[in-house]
Motif scaffolding. Structure first.
Motif, PDB file in Angstrom:
ATOM      1  N   ALA A 197      -8.294   1.455  -9.652  1.00 49.67           N
ATOM      2  CA  ALA A 197      -8.809   0.455  -8.703  1.00 49.67           C
ATOM      3  C   ALA A 197      -8.191  -0.915  -8.965  1.00 49.67           C
ATOM      4  O   ALA A 197      -7.823  -1.628  -8.028  1.00 49.67           O
ATOM      5  N   GLU A 198      -8.061  -1.256 -10.248  1.00 51.67           N
ATOM      6  CA  GLU A 198      -7.458  -2.541 -10.617  1.00 51.67           C
ATOM      7  C   GLU A 198      -6.018  -2.619 -10.108  1.00 51.67           C
ATOM      8  O   GLU A 198      -5.615  -3.620  -9.502  1.00 51.67           O
ATOM      9  N   LEU A 199      -5.249  -1.576 -10.350  1.00 55.43           N
ATOM     10  CA  LEU A 199      -3.847  -1.567  -9.908  1.00 55.43           C
ATOM     11  C   LEU A 199      -3.736  -1.569  -8.390  1.00 55.43           C
ATOM     12  O   LEU A 199      -2.935  -2.301  -7.813  1.00 55.43           O
ATOM     13  N   PHE A 200      -4.540  -0.745  -7.720  1.00 57.06           N
ATOM     14  CA  PHE A 200      -4.477  -0.636  -6.261  1.00 57.06           C
ATOM     15  C   PHE A 200      -4.846  -1.953  -5.578  1.00 57.06           C
ATOM     16  O   PHE A 200      -4.477  -2.173  -4.426  1.00 57.06           O
ATOM     17  N   ASN A 201      -5.572  -2.818  -6.278  1.00 57.78           N
ATOM     18  CA  ASN A 201      -5.966  -4.106  -5.688  1.00 57.78           C
ATOM     19  C   ASN A 201      -5.042  -5.254  -6.075  1.00 57.78           C
ATOM     20  O   ASN A 201      -5.245  -6.379  -5.623  1.00 57.78           O
ATOM     21  N   ARG A 202      -4.033  -4.987  -6.882  1.00 55.61           N
ATOM     22  CA  ARG A 202      -3.060  -6.028  -7.204  1.00 55.61           C
ATOM     23  C   ARG A 202      -2.146  -6.264  -6.006  1.00 55.61           C
ATOM     24  O   ARG A 202      -1.737  -5.318  -5.336  1.00 55.61           O
ATOM     25  N   GLU A 203      -1.819  -7.518  -5.775  1.00 58.40           N
ATOM     26  CA  GLU A 203      -0.944  -7.857  -4.648  1.00 58.40           C
ATOM     27  C   GLU A 203       0.463  -7.310  -4.818  1.00 58.40           C
ATOM     28  O   GLU A 203       1.128  -6.985  -3.842  1.00 58.40           O
ATOM     29  N   ASP A 204       0.920  -7.210  -6.065  1.00 54.80           N
ATOM     30  CA  ASP A 204       2.299  -6.784  -6.303  1.00 54.80           C
ATOM     31  C   ASP A 204       2.439  -5.269  -6.478  1.00 54.80           C
ATOM     32  O   ASP A 204       3.539  -4.764  -6.670  1.00 54.80           O
ATOM     33  N   PHE A 205       1.331  -4.527  -6.391  1.00 50.97           N
ATOM     34  CA  PHE A 205       1.391  -3.076  -6.581  1.00 50.97           C
ATOM     35  C   PHE A 205       1.736  -2.389  -5.256  1.00 50.97           C
ATOM     36  O   PHE A 205       1.194  -2.731  -4.212  1.00 50.97           O
ATOM     37  N   PRO A 206       2.628  -1.387  -5.291  1.00 50.20           N
ATOM     38  CA  PRO A 206       3.129  -0.768  -4.052  1.00 50.20           C
ATOM     39  C   PRO A 206       2.167   0.248  -3.418  1.00 50.20           C
ATOM     40  O   PRO A 206       2.439   1.439  -3.333  1.00 50.20           O
ATOM     41  N   VAL A 207       1.029  -0.226  -2.988  1.00 49.71           N
ATOM     42  CA  VAL A 207       0.058   0.651  -2.337  1.00 49.71           C
ATOM     43  C   VAL A 207       0.105   0.422  -0.827  1.00 49.71           C
ATOM     44  O   VAL A 207       0.295  -0.694  -0.355  1.00 49.71           O
ATOM     45  N   VAL A 231       4.791  10.566  -1.291  1.00 47.28           N
ATOM     46  CA  VAL A 231       3.644   9.665  -1.210  1.00 47.28           C
ATOM     47  C   VAL A 231       2.515  10.292  -2.022  1.00 47.28           C
ATOM     48  O   VAL A 231       2.182  11.458  -1.830  1.00 47.28           O
ATOM     49  N   LEU A 232       1.951   9.512  -2.943  1.00 45.42           N
ATOM     50  CA  LEU A 232       0.902  10.020  -3.824  1.00 45.42           C
ATOM     51  C   LEU A 232      -0.484   9.586  -3.366  1.00 45.42           C
ATOM     52  O   LEU A 232      -0.680   8.431  -2.968  1.00 45.42           O
ATOM     53  N   THR A 233      -1.428  10.509  -3.442  1.00 50.01           N
ATOM     54  CA  THR A 233      -2.823  10.150  -3.218  1.00 50.01           C
ATOM     55  C   THR A 233      -3.335   9.422  -4.454  1.00 50.01           C
ATOM     56  O   THR A 233      -2.679   9.396  -5.499  1.00 50.01           O
ATOM     57  N   ARG A 234      -4.517   8.900  -4.347  1.00 47.65           N
ATOM     58  CA  ARG A 234      -5.151   8.222  -5.484  1.00 47.65           C
ATOM     59  C   ARG A 234      -5.281   9.185  -6.669  1.00 47.65           C
ATOM     60  O   ARG A 234      -4.957   8.839  -7.799  1.00 47.65           O
ATOM     61  N   LYS A 235      -5.731  10.407  -6.411  1.00 46.44           N
ATOM     62  CA  LYS A 235      -5.902  11.398  -7.484  1.00 46.44           C
ATOM     63  C   LYS A 235      -4.559  11.786  -8.089  1.00 46.44           C
ATOM     64  O   LYS A 235      -4.434  11.885  -9.308  1.00 46.44           O
ATOM     65  N   GLN A 236      -3.539  12.003  -7.255  1.00 53.12           N
ATOM     66  CA  GLN A 236      -2.210  12.335  -7.778  1.00 53.12           C
ATOM     67  C   GLN A 236      -1.677  11.201  -8.654  1.00 53.12           C
ATOM     68  O   GLN A 236      -1.079  11.443  -9.701  1.00 53.12           O
ATOM     69  N   PHE A 237      -1.894   9.971  -8.211  1.00 51.50           N
ATOM     70  CA  PHE A 237      -1.464   8.809  -8.995  1.00 51.50           C
ATOM     71  C   PHE A 237      -2.160   8.790 -10.347  1.00 51.50           C
ATOM     72  O   PHE A 237      -1.524   8.600 -11.389  1.00 51.50           O
ATOM     73  N   ARG A 292      -2.045   1.129   2.698  1.00 47.84           N
ATOM     74  CA  ARG A 292      -3.384   1.473   3.195  1.00 47.84           C
ATOM     75  C   ARG A 292      -3.366   1.878   4.674  1.00 47.84           C
ATOM     76  O   ARG A 292      -4.408   2.036   5.284  1.00 47.84           O
ATOM     77  N   GLU A 293      -2.207   2.082   5.215  1.00 47.22           N
ATOM     78  CA  GLU A 293      -2.066   2.370   6.642  1.00 47.22           C
ATOM     79  C   GLU A 293      -2.453   3.800   7.031  1.00 47.22           C
ATOM     80  O   GLU A 293      -2.537   4.116   8.198  1.00 47.22           O
ATOM     81  N   PHE A 294      -2.672   4.685   6.037  1.00 48.78           N
ATOM     82  CA  PHE A 294      -2.984   6.081   6.334  1.00 48.78           C
ATOM     83  C   PHE A 294      -4.480   6.365   6.317  1.00 48.78           C
ATOM     84  O   PHE A 294      -4.894   7.511   6.377  1.00 48.78           O
ATOM     85  N   GLY A 295      -5.300   5.333   6.223  1.00 46.58           N
ATOM     86  CA  GLY A 295      -6.739   5.515   6.156  1.00 46.58           C
ATOM     87  C   GLY A 295      -7.244   5.474   4.725  1.00 46.58           C
ATOM     88  O   GLY A 295      -8.299   4.941   4.455  1.00 46.58           O
ATOM     89  N   TYR A 296      -6.487   6.040   3.818  1.00 40.80           N
ATOM     90  CA  TYR A 296      -6.790   6.000   2.394  1.00 40.80           C
ATOM     91  C   TYR A 296      -5.568   5.441   1.686  1.00 40.80           C
ATOM     92  O   TYR A 296      -4.440   5.676   2.116  1.00 40.80           O
ATOM     93  N   PRO A 297      -5.773   4.745   0.578  1.00 44.67           N
ATOM     94  CA  PRO A 297      -4.621   4.182  -0.131  1.00 44.67           C
ATOM     95  C   PRO A 297      -3.670   5.277  -0.614  1.00 44.67           C
ATOM     96  O   PRO A 297      -4.101   6.310  -1.121  1.00 44.67           O
ATOM     97  N   ARG A 298      -2.396   5.023  -0.438  1.00 37.36           N
ATOM     98  CA  ARG A 298      -1.349   5.924  -0.920  1.00 37.36           C
ATOM     99  C   ARG A 298      -0.303   5.085  -1.634  1.00 37.36           C
ATOM    100  O   ARG A 298      -0.127   3.895  -1.361  1.00 37.36           O
ATOM    101  N   VAL A 299       0.422   5.720  -2.551  1.00 37.21           N
ATOM    102  CA  VAL A 299       1.473   5.035  -3.287  1.00 37.21           C
ATOM    103  C   VAL A 299       2.776   5.766  -3.022  1.00 37.21           C
ATOM    104  O   VAL A 299       2.869   6.972  -3.243  1.00 37.21           O
ATOM    105  N   ARG A 300       3.792   5.026  -2.541  1.00 35.01           N
ATOM    106  CA  ARG A 300       5.115   5.626  -2.383  1.00 35.01           C
ATOM    107  C   ARG A 300       5.708   5.820  -3.767  1.00 35.01           C
ATOM    108  O   ARG A 300       5.842   4.886  -4.546  1.00 35.01           O
ATOM    109  N   THR A 301       6.049   7.061  -4.075  1.00 30.36           N
ATOM    110  CA  THR A 301       6.531   7.417  -5.403  1.00 30.36           C
ATOM    111  C   THR A 301       7.747   6.588  -5.806  1.00 30.36           C
ATOM    112  O   THR A 301       7.813   6.071  -6.926  1.00 30.36           O
TER     113      THR A 301
END
Length: 101
Positions: free
Chosen positions: A53-63, A35-41, A65-74
């Motif tokens: 920010a643009e990618l993290f707000n896309r509906e189809d992007f795999p972000v 799982v990547l943080t915003r900075k790691q991503f 938000r359940e951990f308090g901060y947005p994370r991306v599953r690698t």
């Protein structure tokens, strides 16, 4: 009748390149956190705050938000990237046309 000729050396080079890229990609995936943080991503992809920010707000992007901060599953990020990469489609069609006689 459609006749297609393949140059064995070109075909072998295409296969070798594909295998090399697959090996590199899997080696990279094994080195990354699941799982990547915003900075790691942003570090991984080389994008800045605005594009992130643009990618993290896309509906189809795999972000997630359940951990308090947005994370991306690698794993899902790489799947998403595969689905949104036009290079393969564009170049496979072009290369196929070049080989048709």
């Amino acid at each position: 009748m459609l006749k297609v000729t393949l140059d064995a050396d070109q075909l072998q080079q295409l296969i070798n390149d594909a295998v090399d890229k697959a090996i590199e990609r899997h080696a990279l995936k094994d080195q990354l956190d699941p799982v990547l943080t915003r900075k790691q991503f942003m570090d991984l992809t080389g994008v800045g705050e605005t594009k992130c920010a643009e990618l993290f707000n896309r509906e189809d992007f795999p972000v997630c938000r359940e951990f308090g901060y947005p994370r991306v599953r690698t794993e899902k990020l790489f799947e998403w990237m595969d689905e949104h990469t036009n290079w393969v489609k564009d170049n496979i069609d072009r290369e196929a046309k070049l080989r048709v006689i």
